[in-house]
Design a protein around this motif. Sequence first.
Motif, PDB file in Angstrom:
ATOM      1  N   LYS A  27       0.851  -1.184   0.000  1.00 55.08           N
ATOM      2  CA  LYS A  27       0.000   0.000   0.000  1.00 55.08           C
ATOM      3  C   LYS A  27       0.887   1.235   0.000  1.00 55.08           C
ATOM      4  O   LYS A  27       1.777   1.373   0.821  1.00 55.08           O
ATOM      5  CB  LYS A  27      -0.886  -0.016   1.244  1.00 55.08           C
ATOM      6  N   LYS A  28       0.635   2.130  -0.918  1.00 56.14           N
ATOM      7  CA  LYS A  28       1.428   3.348  -1.010  1.00 56.14           C
ATOM      8  C   LYS A  28       0.897   4.366  -0.014  1.00 56.14           C
ATOM      9  O   LYS A  28      -0.292   4.660   0.027  1.00 56.14           O
ATOM     10  CB  LYS A  28       1.353   3.936  -2.419  1.00 56.14           C
ATOM     11  N   LEU A  29       1.808   4.878   0.813  1.00 55.82           N
ATOM     12  CA  LEU A  29       1.458   5.922   1.762  1.00 55.82           C
ATOM     13  C   LEU A  29       1.737   7.276   1.135  1.00 55.82           C
ATOM     14  O   LEU A  29       2.613   7.417   0.285  1.00 55.82           O
ATOM     15  CB  LEU A  29       2.276   5.790   3.045  1.00 55.82           C
ATOM     16  N   ALA A  30       0.983   8.272   1.549  1.00 57.90           N
ATOM     17  CA  ALA A  30       1.266   9.621   1.093  1.00 57.90           C
ATOM     18  C   ALA A  30       2.648  10.024   1.600  1.00 57.90           C
ATOM     19  O   ALA A  30       3.104   9.552   2.639  1.00 57.90           O
ATOM     20  CB  ALA A  30       0.201  10.579   1.611  1.00 57.90           C
ATOM     21  N   PHE A  31       3.291  10.905   0.871  1.00 58.53           N
ATOM     22  CA  PHE A  31       4.656  11.309   1.192  1.00 58.53           C
ATOM     23  C   PHE A  31       4.810  11.805   2.631  1.00 58.53           C
ATOM     24  O   PHE A  31       5.711  11.360   3.331  1.00 58.53           O
ATOM     25  CB  PHE A  31       5.117  12.366   0.178  1.00 58.53           C
ATOM     26  N   PRO A  32       3.946  12.708   3.119  1.00 55.29           N
ATOM     27  CA  PRO A  32       4.126  13.179   4.501  1.00 55.29           C
ATOM     28  C   PRO A  32       3.966  12.064   5.540  1.00 55.29           C
ATOM     29  O   PRO A  32       4.683  12.038   6.544  1.00 55.29           O
ATOM     30  CB  PRO A  32       3.046  14.238   4.681  1.00 55.29           C
ATOM     31  N   LYS A  34       4.624   8.856   5.151  1.00 58.40           N
ATOM     32  CA  LYS A  34       5.798   7.989   5.098  1.00 58.40           C
ATOM     33  C   LYS A  34       6.988   8.653   5.785  1.00 58.40           C
ATOM     34  O   LYS A  34       7.683   8.027   6.576  1.00 58.40           O
ATOM     35  CB  LYS A  34       6.137   7.670   3.643  1.00 58.40           C
ATOM     36  N   ILE A  35       7.199   9.931   5.499  1.00 61.19           N
ATOM     37  CA  ILE A  35       8.313  10.648   6.112  1.00 61.19           C
ATOM     38  C   ILE A  35       8.133  10.742   7.625  1.00 61.19           C
ATOM     39  O   ILE A  35       9.083  10.547   8.385  1.00 61.19           O
ATOM     40  CB  ILE A  35       8.459  12.055   5.491  1.00 61.19           C
ATOM     41  N   SER A  36       6.919  11.012   8.079  1.00 59.92           N
ATOM     42  CA  SER A  36       6.705  11.127   9.527  1.00 59.92           C
ATOM     43  C   SER A  36       6.874   9.773  10.221  1.00 59.92           C
ATOM     44  O   SER A  36       7.352   9.722  11.358  1.00 59.92           O
ATOM     45  CB  SER A  36       5.348  11.741   9.838  1.00 59.92           C
ATOM     46  N   LEU A  37       6.517   8.687   9.556  1.00 69.37           N
ATOM     47  CA  LEU A  37       6.764   7.365  10.143  1.00 69.37           C
ATOM     48  C   LEU A  37       8.261   7.066  10.218  1.00 69.37           C
ATOM     49  O   LEU A  37       8.734   6.502  11.207  1.00 69.37           O
ATOM     50  CB  LEU A  37       6.050   6.277   9.341  1.00 69.37           C
ATOM     51  N   TYR A  38       8.995   7.453   9.187  1.00 70.43           N
ATOM     52  CA  TYR A  38      10.454   7.288   9.241  1.00 70.43           C
ATOM     53  C   TYR A  38      11.052   8.123  10.365  1.00 70.43           C
ATOM     54  O   TYR A  38      11.934   7.674  11.086  1.00 70.43           O
ATOM     55  CB  TYR A  38      11.103   7.679   7.912  1.00 70.43           C
ATOM     56  N   SER A 110       7.129  13.304  15.356  1.00 65.51           N
ATOM     57  CA  SER A 110       6.617  12.872  14.048  1.00 65.51           C
ATOM     58  C   SER A 110       5.306  13.571  13.711  1.00 65.51           C
ATOM     59  O   SER A 110       5.051  13.883  12.548  1.00 65.51           O
ATOM     60  CB  SER A 110       6.461  11.363  13.997  1.00 65.51           C
ATOM     61  N   LEU A 111       4.470  13.846  14.712  1.00 65.46           N
ATOM     62  CA  LEU A 111       3.231  14.588  14.462  1.00 65.46           C
ATOM     63  C   LEU A 111       3.546  16.006  14.011  1.00 65.46           C
ATOM     64  O   LEU A 111       2.920  16.517  13.072  1.00 65.46           O
ATOM     65  CB  LEU A 111       2.359  14.602  15.717  1.00 65.46           C
ATOM     66  N   LEU A 112       4.515  16.626  14.653  1.00 62.72           N
ATOM     67  CA  LEU A 112       4.919  17.968  14.250  1.00 62.72           C
ATOM     68  C   LEU A 112       5.461  17.967  12.825  1.00 62.72           C
ATOM     69  O   LEU A 112       5.126  18.846  12.020  1.00 62.72           O
ATOM     70  CB  LEU A 112       5.973  18.512  15.216  1.00 62.72           C
ATOM     71  N   SER A 113       6.267  16.972  12.477  1.00 63.78           N
ATOM     72  CA  SER A 113       6.794  16.898  11.111  1.00 63.78           C
ATOM     73  C   SER A 113       5.680  16.643  10.101  1.00 63.78           C
ATOM     74  O   SER A 113       5.699  17.202   9.006  1.00 63.78           O
ATOM     75  CB  SER A 113       7.869  15.819  11.004  1.00 63.78           C
ATOM     76  N   GLY A 123       1.481  16.620  -0.198  1.00 65.13           N
ATOM     77  CA  GLY A 123       0.572  15.513   0.033  1.00 65.13           C
ATOM     78  C   GLY A 123       0.449  14.550  -1.115  1.00 65.13           C
ATOM     79  O   GLY A 123      -0.503  13.784  -1.203  1.00 65.13           O
ATOM     80  N   LYS A 124       1.378  14.559  -2.053  1.00 67.39           N
ATOM     81  CA  LYS A 124       1.306  13.662  -3.202  1.00 67.39           C
ATOM     82  C   LYS A 124       1.699  12.252  -2.795  1.00 67.39           C
ATOM     83  O   LYS A 124       2.557  12.050  -1.953  1.00 67.39           O
ATOM     84  CB  LYS A 124       2.245  14.120  -4.292  1.00 67.39           C
ATOM     85  N   SER A 125       1.098  11.262  -3.409  1.00 73.74           N
ATOM     86  CA  SER A 125       1.479   9.849  -3.164  1.00 73.74           C
ATOM     87  C   SER A 125       2.742   9.549  -3.934  1.00 73.74           C
ATOM     88  O   SER A 125       2.976  10.076  -5.010  1.00 73.74           O
ATOM     89  CB  SER A 125       0.380   8.903  -3.609  1.00 73.74           C
ATOM     90  N   THR A 126       3.554   8.649  -3.349  1.00 74.81           N
ATOM     91  CA  THR A 126       4.781   8.236  -4.049  1.00 74.81           C
ATOM     92  C   THR A 126       4.707   6.772  -4.402  1.00 74.81           C
ATOM     93  O   THR A 126       4.019   6.004  -3.821  1.00 74.81           O
ATOM     94  CB  THR A 126       6.017   8.464  -3.164  1.00 74.81           C
TER      95      THR A 126
END
Length: 126
Positions: A27-32, A34-38, A110-113, A123-126
């Motif tokens: 499942k593709k996550l939206a860019f923000p 995915k980055i916040s989870l990282y 991560s919430l702040l990011s 908010g684009k999907s990658t």
Amino acid sequence: MVLIYMFFVLLYLAPIVIFVYLKLSRKKLAFPSKISLYIFAISYGLIIYSVFGYEVYLEFQLNKFDLNNDGMFNGLEITASQELAMSKVISDTGRTFTPLTGFICSSLISLLSLLILKSLGLGKST
């Protein structure tokens, strides 16, 4: 009591689980997201593993005073320096609650990011 230990084990494994999920997820996550989870996984991992490293360091410092390597301190091994090293090892509750406080702090980071990335319109999907 076992549930509490399982909870802490799951908290320790959270960064690894998140990385594996992100790598194996179809499942593709939206860019923000995915980055916040990282960011969460990296910050939580840094907090947990740095405290683990400090704990190993303190144990190493304490074991320097065990002259006969029997795992106990007696006689000439007990000095003011040994007592100070022992108190550093056994009297820090901050290290005990690191999985919980690290989870909270990493979640806030991560919430702040996520909010910053969403406000920038990424908010684009990658």
